[in-house]
Motif scaffolding. Sequence first.
Motif, PDB file in Angstrom:
ATOM      1  N   VAL A   1       0.844  -1.193   0.000  1.00 31.54           N
ATOM      2  CA  VAL A   1       0.000   0.000   0.000  1.00 31.54           C
ATOM      3  C   VAL A   1       0.881   1.245   0.000  1.00 31.54           C
ATOM      4  O   VAL A   1       0.641   2.187  -0.751  1.00 31.54           O
ATOM      5  N   THR A   2       1.918   1.256   0.824  1.00 29.46           N
ATOM      6  CA  THR A   2       2.837   2.393   0.886  1.00 29.46           C
ATOM      7  C   THR A   2       3.510   2.606  -0.458  1.00 29.46           C
ATOM      8  O   THR A   2       3.585   3.728  -0.950  1.00 29.46           O
ATOM      9  N   GLN A   3       3.992   1.556  -1.101  1.00 32.93           N
ATOM     10  CA  GLN A   3       4.642   1.668  -2.404  1.00 32.93           C
ATOM     11  C   GLN A   3       3.657   2.186  -3.443  1.00 32.93           C
ATOM     12  O   GLN A   3       3.999   2.998  -4.287  1.00 32.93           O
ATOM     13  N   SER A   4       2.419   1.745  -3.365  1.00 35.71           N
ATOM     14  CA  SER A   4       1.386   2.207  -4.292  1.00 35.71           C
ATOM     15  C   SER A   4       1.153   3.711  -4.146  1.00 35.71           C
ATOM     16  O   SER A   4       1.030   4.428  -5.137  1.00 35.71           O
ATOM     17  N   VAL A   5       1.103   4.193  -2.917  1.00 35.69           N
ATOM     18  CA  VAL A   5       0.915   5.622  -2.652  1.00 35.69           C
ATOM     19  C   VAL A   5       2.108   6.409  -3.190  1.00 35.69           C
ATOM     20  O   VAL A   5       1.945   7.450  -3.831  1.00 35.69           O
ATOM     21  N   ILE A   6       3.307   5.915  -2.971  1.00 37.26           N
ATOM     22  CA  ILE A   6       4.516   6.583  -3.468  1.00 37.26           C
ATOM     23  C   ILE A   6       4.482   6.653  -4.991  1.00 37.26           C
ATOM     24  O   ILE A   6       4.760   7.688  -5.582  1.00 37.26           O
ATOM     25  N   ASN A   7       4.116   5.568  -5.640  1.00 38.20           N
ATOM     26  CA  ASN A   7       4.062   5.543  -7.096  1.00 38.20           C
ATOM     27  C   ASN A   7       3.053   6.546  -7.639  1.00 38.20           C
ATOM     28  O   ASN A   7       3.270   7.153  -8.675  1.00 38.20           O
ATOM     29  N   GLN A   8       1.935   6.726  -6.948  1.00 37.13           N
ATOM     30  CA  GLN A   8       0.912   7.661  -7.392  1.00 37.13           C
ATOM     31  C   GLN A   8       1.344   9.111  -7.186  1.00 37.13           C
ATOM     32  O   GLN A   8       0.939   9.989  -7.935  1.00 37.13           O
ATOM     33  N   CYS A   9       2.163   9.375  -6.201  1.00 36.08           N
ATOM     34  CA  CYS A   9       2.573  10.732  -5.871  1.00 36.08           C
ATOM     35  C   CYS A   9       3.849  11.164  -6.589  1.00 36.08           C
ATOM     36  O   CYS A   9       4.155  12.343  -6.632  1.00 36.08           O
ATOM     37  N   THR A  10       4.587  10.226  -7.115  1.00 34.34           N
ATOM     38  CA  THR A  10       5.867  10.536  -7.732  1.00 34.34           C
ATOM     39  C   THR A  10       5.710  10.651  -9.240  1.00 34.34           C
ATOM     40  O   THR A  10       5.225   9.741  -9.887  1.00 34.34           O
ATOM     41  N   HIS A  11       6.117  11.780  -9.767  1.00 35.15           N
ATOM     42  CA  HIS A  11       6.107  11.991 -11.210  1.00 35.15           C
ATOM     43  C   HIS A  11       7.538  12.282 -11.637  1.00 35.15           C
ATOM     44  O   HIS A  11       8.128  13.262 -11.181  1.00 35.15           O
ATOM     45  N   ILE A  12       8.072  11.431 -12.474  1.00 35.24           N
ATOM     46  CA  ILE A  12       9.431  11.637 -12.964  1.00 35.24           C
ATOM     47  C   ILE A  12       9.344  12.198 -14.379  1.00 35.24           C
ATOM     48  O   ILE A  12       8.882  11.511 -15.288  1.00 35.24           O
ATOM     49  N   PRO A  13       9.749  13.456 -14.570  1.00 38.07           N
ATOM     50  CA  PRO A  13       9.660  14.048 -15.898  1.00 38.07           C
ATOM     51  C   PRO A  13      10.633  13.388 -16.877  1.00 38.07           C
ATOM     52  O   PRO A  13      11.702  12.938 -16.487  1.00 38.07           O
ATOM     53  N   GLN A  14      10.219  13.348 -18.124  1.00 41.80           N
ATOM     54  CA  GLN A  14      11.098  12.828 -19.164  1.00 41.80           C
ATOM     55  C   GLN A  14      12.100  13.920 -19.528  1.00 41.80           C
ATOM     56  O   GLN A  14      11.727  15.085 -19.692  1.00 41.80           O
ATOM     57  N   LEU A  15      13.361  13.544 -19.633  1.00 41.65           N
ATOM     58  CA  LEU A  15      14.418  14.495 -19.955  1.00 41.65           C
ATOM     59  C   LEU A  15      14.964  14.211 -21.347  1.00 41.65           C
ATOM     60  O   LEU A  15      15.066  13.053 -21.754  1.00 41.65           O
ATOM     61  N   LEU A  16      15.303  15.272 -22.073  1.00 45.05           N
ATOM     62  CA  LEU A  16      15.792  15.150 -23.436  1.00 45.05           C
ATOM     63  C   LEU A  16      17.216  15.670 -23.549  1.00 45.05           C
ATOM     64  O   LEU A  16      17.540  16.733 -23.009  1.00 45.05           O
ATOM     65  N   SER A  17      18.028  14.950 -24.272  1.00 43.89           N
ATOM     66  CA  SER A  17      19.389  15.398 -24.557  1.00 43.89           C
ATOM     67  C   SER A  17      19.339  16.487 -25.628  1.00 43.89           C
ATOM     68  O   SER A  17      18.309  16.707 -26.271  1.00 43.89           O
ATOM     69  N   ILE A  18      20.445  17.147 -25.852  1.00 44.70           N
ATOM     70  CA  ILE A  18      20.522  18.170 -26.891  1.00 44.70           C
ATOM     71  C   ILE A  18      20.200  17.570 -28.259  1.00 44.70           C
ATOM     72  O   ILE A  18      19.537  18.197 -29.089  1.00 44.70           O
ATOM     73  N   LYS A  19      20.629  16.345 -28.475  1.00 48.26           N
ATOM     74  CA  LYS A  19      20.353  15.656 -29.740  1.00 48.26           C
ATOM     75  C   LYS A  19      18.845  15.442 -29.906  1.00 48.26           C
ATOM     76  O   LYS A  19      18.294  15.657 -30.990  1.00 48.26           O
ATOM     77  N   ASP A  20      18.179  15.025 -28.829  1.00 49.24           N
ATOM     78  CA  ASP A  20      16.725  14.831 -28.870  1.00 49.24           C
ATOM     79  C   ASP A  20      15.995  16.147 -29.111  1.00 49.24           C
ATOM     80  O   ASP A  20      15.048  16.211 -29.900  1.00 49.24           O
ATOM     81  N   VAL A  21      16.425  17.206 -28.427  1.00 45.44           N
ATOM     82  CA  VAL A  21      15.799  18.520 -28.601  1.00 45.44           C
ATOM     83  C   VAL A  21      15.942  18.956 -30.059  1.00 45.44           C
ATOM     84  O   VAL A  21      14.987  19.433 -30.677  1.00 45.44           O
ATOM     85  N   GLY A  22      17.126  18.761 -30.624  1.00 43.52           N
ATOM     86  CA  GLY A  22      17.341  19.091 -32.024  1.00 43.52           C
ATOM     87  C   GLY A  22      16.450  18.277 -32.944  1.00 43.52           C
ATOM     88  O   GLY A  22      15.896  18.798 -33.915  1.00 43.52           O
TER      89      GLY A  22
END
Length: 81
Positions: free
Chosen positions: A6-27
């Motif tokens: 239950v605790t892990q489930s709550v953590i998963n729902q509250c945690t948002h990890i943004p996707q990060l892009l390299s300079i190559k991806d941005v280009g």
Amino acid sequence: MENLNVTQSVINQCTHIPQLLSIKDVGGYTGLSRSTIYELINEESDRYDPTFPKKVQLTKVRVVWVASEIAEWINAKIEAR
């Protein structure tokens, strides 16, 4: 054990990890060259664009951009045409 799940489930729902892009991806997404991207973020450049998303300095030599911010910038350019 159920309490741990239950605790892990709550953590998963509250945690948002943004996707990060390299300079190559941005280009790749924007169609801009590496040098143009760096000019857009350089306040002393004639090509400086204050609306372009700020880079995230992960380490001394590694920078990335937040994918959602790049997407918003692209969408704003499309809407402004």
